[in-house]
Scaffold this active site. Sequence first.
Site, PDB file in Angstrom:
ATOM      1  N   SER A 311      44.252  40.387  46.127  1.00 41.18           N
ATOM      2  CA  SER A 311      45.683  40.609  46.305  1.00 41.18           C
ATOM      3  C   SER A 311      45.942  41.748  47.299  1.00 41.18           C
ATOM      4  O   SER A 311      45.572  41.636  48.464  1.00 41.18           O
ATOM      5  CB  SER A 311      46.334  40.878  44.941  1.00 41.18           C
ATOM      6  N   ASP A 338      43.004  35.888  47.341  1.00 32.45           N
ATOM      7  CA  ASP A 338      44.465  35.888  47.279  1.00 32.45           C
ATOM      8  C   ASP A 338      45.086  37.039  48.067  1.00 32.45           C
ATOM      9  O   ASP A 338      45.725  37.925  47.498  1.00 32.45           O
ATOM     10  CB  ASP A 338      44.942  35.963  45.815  1.00 32.45           C
ATOM     11  N   HIS A 402      46.891  33.465  39.880  1.00 33.88           N
ATOM     12  CA  HIS A 402      46.583  34.717  40.577  1.00 33.88           C
ATOM     13  C   HIS A 402      45.695  35.658  39.745  1.00 33.88           C
ATOM     14  O   HIS A 402      44.784  36.267  40.292  1.00 33.88           O
ATOM     15  CB  HIS A 402      47.887  35.403  40.975  1.00 33.88           C
TER      16      HIS A 402
END
EC number: 3.1.1.47
Length: 495
Positions: A311, A338, A402
């Site tokens: 992320s 991600d 996620h």
Amino acid sequence: MGSLIWERLSQRIWHIVHPRATWRYILCVGLATFVVFRGLSTSSPLMSSNLPQYTGPYNVGTIDVEVPVETRSINNATFREGGHAAFKLETVLFTLYYPATKGAVSSKPHHLWVPKPLSITGQGYARFAHISNFVTDSLFTFGLWGLVGGTKIPAHVDVPLHGSPDFHNEPLTTEDGFPVMIFSHGMASTRTDYTQYVGELASRGFIVAAIEHRDGSGPGTQITIQRKRRSLLHFNVGHLTAESGLDSDTFREAQLDFRQAEVEETVRVLNQINRGQGKEVLMSNSRKEGQSLHQWGGRLAMNNATIGGHSFGATLALQTLKDGPSKALPFQGAVVLDPGKQSGPLNHDVRVPTLILHSNSWSKQHSVFFGRPHFDVVKEVVQGILRKGKDAWFMTSLGTSHPSVTDAPLIEPWLLSFTTGATIDVHEGVHQYVQVTERFLRFQQTGAKEGILSECVTYPEYKVVDEHRPDSGRLPEVFRKYWQIHAAPCGGEAL
């Protein structure tokens, strides 16, 4: 005067205990209260599971390292409260996960998944929810205790590295030492949120340094300098003075620059250990761990290190590759999980082999990213690497969400599946991420593309599939259920 002071104090207490009843406040307080009373009544975490043991051929050791650095300010921004510098780098904190000597027994207790004191993390998450006050901070803290308070990381603390010369004379695994990956956590996360992923890699022969970022992106942390500890809670641009001159975009830039400085310091410490200066690192480590670091000299393959991240940490991983590799950032490859949709532009100047993995939720959801679909921007990064003559892959992990690469679904499987929509078995989800990452790290060592890395593009664009009848094109059955490949170094299909 006395009555006026008491009146104002009473008003202040009333606003703290009775804040504005927004939906967010009511939901969070209700959930936290339920968790607290459930934990008190049953003496066990709510629907929680212990973290599983690692499955690779090596035992796994872990060492917390926090050492002082040459103090520097990454940005001149200051806090509204207290006027202190927001981006002042004083120490670097990371946790090592590594292949440990078989049979070694630690005299130290396992690390807790949420480090003590829980109140720092609880207050930090209340800040994330924008409802921090005395009542909600306490409820969040008790909620953490009820959910995961006693959860321990299964790695053995401060045991010798596999092959230590004075422990059973075990042989080294490679001529250049163990492959090394530095890993960066995501927003609202900490270094302990990925212990299964990084621990599984350690159990397969890799050394991973998981950094604790002090850029305001985590819920809270303690910084220790000369035996003095101070707490740093989550902060955003709203906690800074107007004179700091930052908006949401430049604030993200400052965070990424601070994170990059922490990565550089982690590299410096690992090089120090690899030069045989483990005793010096132990002496300066405020966490008092690393008794066998003096035996690590020459055991880390720093000449072929990899940067990884999830992320916000994935965006940071790409940023560290700009104009690289370099002495300060010597990365020869990257594992990007991600890359963030709200963490700033993605660096396209990447000249090393790169593996980008998307969760199913990240690929499935159409998101506009600086005027373009996020999926297209990520794919373009990989295509640019391929055009430079380097190997790169972009894949989607089917059925995942996620958080699937984190420990959270393993600890609270029902809660995370319910809230994120992930359909894959939580253990299988982490296993798939580990398996593909391991293949990539082996490729970094040998140059051989094995397993799914030897396959070609199956879907240039993400395709919604029936989870009961998965179809990933020409992939062998062992991969078809779990992956779609959007770009790969296979012929000209990805270009």
